[in-house]
Scaffold this motif. Sequence first.
Motif, PDB file in Angstrom:
ATOM      1  N   TRP A 103     -63.288  11.068  -0.561  1.00  0.00           N
ATOM      2  CA  TRP A 103     -62.048  11.129   0.226  1.00  0.00           C
ATOM      3  C   TRP A 103     -62.213  10.346   1.527  1.00  0.00           C
ATOM      4  O   TRP A 103     -61.314   9.599   1.936  1.00  0.00           O
ATOM      5  CB  TRP A 103     -61.698  12.583   0.508  1.00  0.00           C
ATOM      6  CG  TRP A 103     -60.444  12.759   1.320  1.00  0.00           C
ATOM      7  CD1 TRP A 103     -59.157  12.785   0.869  1.00  0.00           C
ATOM      8  CD2 TRP A 103     -60.360  12.931   2.746  1.00  0.00           C
ATOM      9  NE1 TRP A 103     -58.282  12.963   1.914  1.00  0.00           N
ATOM     10  CE2 TRP A 103     -58.992  13.054   3.085  1.00  0.00           C
ATOM     11  CE3 TRP A 103     -61.307  12.990   3.772  1.00  0.00           C
ATOM     12  CZ2 TRP A 103     -58.553  13.231   4.395  1.00  0.00           C
ATOM     13  CZ3 TRP A 103     -60.868  13.157   5.077  1.00  0.00           C
ATOM     14  CH2 TRP A 103     -59.512  13.278   5.370  1.00  0.00           C
ATOM     15  N   GLN A 141     -61.654   6.610   1.536  1.00  0.00           N
ATOM     16  CA  GLN A 141     -60.273   6.124   1.496  1.00  0.00           C
ATOM     17  C   GLN A 141     -59.605   6.117   2.871  1.00  0.00           C
ATOM     18  O   GLN A 141     -58.455   5.677   3.000  1.00  0.00           O
ATOM     19  CB  GLN A 141     -59.455   7.002   0.543  1.00  0.00           C
ATOM     20  CG  GLN A 141     -60.001   7.045  -0.877  1.00  0.00           C
ATOM     21  CD  GLN A 141     -59.344   8.134  -1.711  1.00  0.00           C
ATOM     22  OE1 GLN A 141     -58.176   8.462  -1.522  1.00  0.00           O
ATOM     23  NE2 GLN A 141     -60.105   8.713  -2.634  1.00  0.00           N
ATOM     24  N   GLN A 142     -60.299   6.592   3.909  1.00  0.00           N
ATOM     25  CA  GLN A 142     -59.701   6.683   5.235  1.00  0.00           C
ATOM     26  C   GLN A 142     -60.081   5.468   6.085  1.00  0.00           C
ATOM     27  O   GLN A 142     -61.135   4.869   5.906  1.00  0.00           O
ATOM     28  CB  GLN A 142     -60.154   7.964   5.928  1.00  0.00           C
ATOM     29  CG  GLN A 142     -59.982   9.229   5.102  1.00  0.00           C
ATOM     30  CD  GLN A 142     -58.583   9.386   4.542  1.00  0.00           C
ATOM     31  OE1 GLN A 142     -57.598   9.212   5.269  1.00  0.00           O
ATOM     32  NE2 GLN A 142     -58.485   9.717   3.249  1.00  0.00           N
ATOM     33  N   GLU A 177     -52.477  19.087  13.031  1.00  0.00           N
ATOM     34  CA  GLU A 177     -51.277  18.476  12.467  1.00  0.00           C
ATOM     35  C   GLU A 177     -50.566  17.615  13.514  1.00  0.00           C
ATOM     36  O   GLU A 177     -50.154  16.482  13.230  1.00  0.00           O
ATOM     37  CB  GLU A 177     -50.345  19.565  11.949  1.00  0.00           C
ATOM     38  CG  GLU A 177     -49.070  19.031  11.294  1.00  0.00           C
ATOM     39  CD  GLU A 177     -48.164  20.128  10.765  1.00  0.00           C
ATOM     40  OE1 GLU A 177     -47.056  19.782  10.315  1.00  0.00           O
ATOM     41  OE2 GLU A 177     -48.549  21.320  10.830  1.00  0.00           O
ATOM     42  N   PRO A 211     -56.070  11.694  10.561  1.00  0.00           N
ATOM     43  CA  PRO A 211     -56.712  12.291   9.385  1.00  0.00           C
ATOM     44  C   PRO A 211     -57.793  13.275   9.841  1.00  0.00           C
ATOM     45  O   PRO A 211     -58.430  13.058  10.890  1.00  0.00           O
ATOM     46  CB  PRO A 211     -57.339  11.102   8.653  1.00  0.00           C
ATOM     47  CG  PRO A 211     -56.712   9.884   9.244  1.00  0.00           C
ATOM     48  CD  PRO A 211     -56.304  10.241  10.632  1.00  0.00           C
ATOM     49  N   GLU A 240     -50.517  23.273   4.488  1.00  0.00           N
ATOM     50  CA  GLU A 240     -51.270  22.486   3.521  1.00  0.00           C
ATOM     51  C   GLU A 240     -50.408  21.400   2.875  1.00  0.00           C
ATOM     52  O   GLU A 240     -50.875  20.277   2.661  1.00  0.00           O
ATOM     53  CB  GLU A 240     -51.860  23.405   2.450  1.00  0.00           C
ATOM     54  CG  GLU A 240     -52.947  24.319   2.992  1.00  0.00           C
ATOM     55  CD  GLU A 240     -53.436  25.317   1.976  1.00  0.00           C
ATOM     56  OE1 GLU A 240     -54.416  24.997   1.255  1.00  0.00           O
ATOM     57  OE2 GLU A 240     -52.842  26.404   1.884  1.00  0.00           O
ATOM     58  N   ARG A 252     -47.730  19.975   4.262  1.00  0.00           N
ATOM     59  CA  ARG A 252     -47.353  18.971   5.267  1.00  0.00           C
ATOM     60  C   ARG A 252     -48.484  17.997   5.572  1.00  0.00           C
ATOM     61  O   ARG A 252     -48.225  16.839   5.915  1.00  0.00           O
ATOM     62  CB  ARG A 252     -46.914  19.668   6.561  1.00  0.00           C
ATOM     63  CG  ARG A 252     -45.627  20.477   6.431  1.00  0.00           C
ATOM     64  CD  ARG A 252     -45.060  20.842   7.797  1.00  0.00           C
ATOM     65  NE  ARG A 252     -45.986  21.579   8.638  1.00  0.00           N
ATOM     66  CZ  ARG A 252     -46.116  22.905   8.651  1.00  0.00           C
ATOM     67  NH1 ARG A 252     -45.370  23.650   7.822  1.00  0.00           N
ATOM     68  NH2 ARG A 252     -46.982  23.508   9.458  1.00  0.00           N
ATOM     69  N   ALA A 308     -51.024  17.235   3.448  1.00  0.00           N
ATOM     70  CA  ALA A 308     -51.725  16.883   2.202  1.00  0.00           C
ATOM     71  C   ALA A 308     -52.155  15.418   2.162  1.00  0.00           C
ATOM     72  O   ALA A 308     -53.189  15.084   1.579  1.00  0.00           O
ATOM     73  CB  ALA A 308     -50.849  17.219   1.003  1.00  0.00           C
ATOM     74  N   SER A 309     -51.381  14.542   2.787  1.00  0.00           N
ATOM     75  CA  SER A 309     -51.682  13.108   2.701  1.00  0.00           C
ATOM     76  C   SER A 309     -52.800  12.676   3.638  1.00  0.00           C
ATOM     77  O   SER A 309     -53.361  11.588   3.485  1.00  0.00           O
ATOM     78  CB  SER A 309     -50.425  12.291   3.014  1.00  0.00           C
ATOM     79  OG  SER A 309     -50.007  12.524   4.355  1.00  0.00           O
ATOM     80  N   ARG A 310     -53.170  13.516   4.632  1.00  0.00           N
ATOM     81  CA  ARG A 310     -54.189  13.081   5.603  1.00  0.00           C
ATOM     82  C   ARG A 310     -55.174  14.179   6.002  1.00  0.00           C
ATOM     83  O   ARG A 310     -56.061  13.937   6.827  1.00  0.00           O
ATOM     84  CB  ARG A 310     -53.517  12.530   6.863  1.00  0.00           C
ATOM     85  CG  ARG A 310     -52.618  13.524   7.575  1.00  0.00           C
ATOM     86  CD  ARG A 310     -51.987  12.900   8.817  1.00  0.00           C
ATOM     87  NE  ARG A 310     -51.062  13.810   9.462  1.00  0.00           N
ATOM     88  CZ  ARG A 310     -51.418  14.750  10.339  1.00  0.00           C
ATOM     89  NH1 ARG A 310     -52.696  14.881  10.654  1.00  0.00           N
ATOM     90  NH2 ARG A 310     -50.515  15.545  10.887  1.00  0.00           N
ATOM     91  N   ARG A 314     -57.970  17.263   4.744  1.00  0.00           N
ATOM     92  CA  ARG A 314     -58.785  17.771   3.643  1.00  0.00           C
ATOM     93  C   ARG A 314     -59.531  19.008   4.142  1.00  0.00           C
ATOM     94  O   ARG A 314     -60.233  18.956   5.158  1.00  0.00           O
ATOM     95  CB  ARG A 314     -59.773  16.695   3.189  1.00  0.00           C
ATOM     96  CG  ARG A 314     -60.655  17.095   2.007  1.00  0.00           C
ATOM     97  CD  ARG A 314     -59.859  17.132   0.712  1.00  0.00           C
ATOM     98  NE  ARG A 314     -60.709  17.484  -0.408  1.00  0.00           N
ATOM     99  CZ  ARG A 314     -61.314  16.602  -1.208  1.00  0.00           C
ATOM    100  NH1 ARG A 314     -61.145  15.310  -0.993  1.00  0.00           N
ATOM    101  NH2 ARG A 314     -62.051  17.014  -2.209  1.00  0.00           N
TER     102      ARG A 314
END
Length: 455
Positions: free
Chosen positions: A263, A266-267, A296, A301, A323, A325, A327-329, A331
């Motif tokens: 993961w 990918q950042q 948030e 990320p 979770e 909201r 989810a895209s950035r 973990r």
Amino acid sequence: MGRPHLLFVPYPAQGHVMPIMELAHNLVDLGFKITVANPESTHNRLVASTSNNVDEEDHIHMVAIPDGIETGKDIHEDVEKLYDAMEILMPRHLEDQIRKINESNNSDDRITCIITDEHMGWVFVVAKKMSIRGVAFWPASAVQLALKLRIPKLIEDGIITSEDGTVTKHQLIHLSPTVPAMSTAHFMWQCMATSAFQQKTIFELLVRNNRRINLADYLICNSFYELEPTTFSLVPNMKPLGPFFGSGRLAQFWPEDLTCLSWLDQQPPRSVIYVAFGSLTVFDKRQIEELALGLELSGQPFLWVVRPDLIDGGTDVFPDGFEARVASRGRMICWAPQREVLVHPSIACFLSHCGWNSIMEGLSVGVPFLCWPFFYDQPLNKAYICDVWKIGIGFNQDESGIISREEIQTKIVALLANAEIKGNALKLKEIAMKNVSREGASSKNFEEFVQWLKI
């Protein structure tokens, strides 16, 4: 002649097991044979959390010492029972284990030295009784050991009582002119206790260990001279070998989630906030929600280590809809391979409880810190990070004692924009890595230690 045989006896806590196991693996690489004796409850956790063959890996053999702790119980749920076990039950079983090991080996393969955590002073008594050399390993900052050894002077000066270490008046003290001020409210025997009886139990153990450390033949720690320069004059016989990088091998209480590394791949570079609070920190629900919402709001990320027991009194950790909201950035994982995470190029900073292992791992890769200390040595560690080394910044609580989501967002943004702190972190990384290079001071101390072990 057989491989020199060392016995390691770690203190049963995640932050203590990790660095001493790193030392064990470093010595295995140099030809030593090693047996690690953990309390039975700790041994079972280590076995359950690893997929490796823990019985024989790289000449490390894991054995269990009966500790009387009920199966499935955390060894720290009853501190008094743990300390009673270390004083009464475990010494006898350790002696039996040593005899069993020595009888099963030829004379060249018998245990010649025991390396144990300074908190395990009873082990030095066993070592002396069995005519085996002993090494004390201190896993925290050198200044914390200097404070502990100063207990008689604190009593003499009337700062604490002799009965249970109760502070007579809250104040700031200095161990030396160049050590940051230390609040008496943060003395370890107070931070670790949940009752007056428990404080007395812990304090008495610390006092006993102060006497027992004199039975050790060698004293080593996970630090380096430039990190705490004046402290080593307070404990002149202590040799720093650090920085150690917490070993993931045979040392984790929870299984590591290795999928987080893909993961991170990918950042974007230097974008991810790594959030981890060690193995003992517990949040209440309101504060954990503010942390989640602050992450948030930051828009960055983030990789957040959320242990199963991170929140007090429940498993419902996150605010409603959080979770989905993030989810895209965002973990969230149970436990991380921290060394591999911190060295990853996508990591921007480390939001940490300021535990010593985390500090050593973070500064050794040049990562700046967002400091959120809780207890024990962590407030003083924060002072070093923010005020002495200047490689991080801390959070401020509001009038109700909460670190708000807005404060979290503000400090994340401020740290990521602070070029001076980032530069200081990279400079300290260079100093740290120089110490463990071939000609570095820690490396030379380690070489001297190895030669002593071979005598």
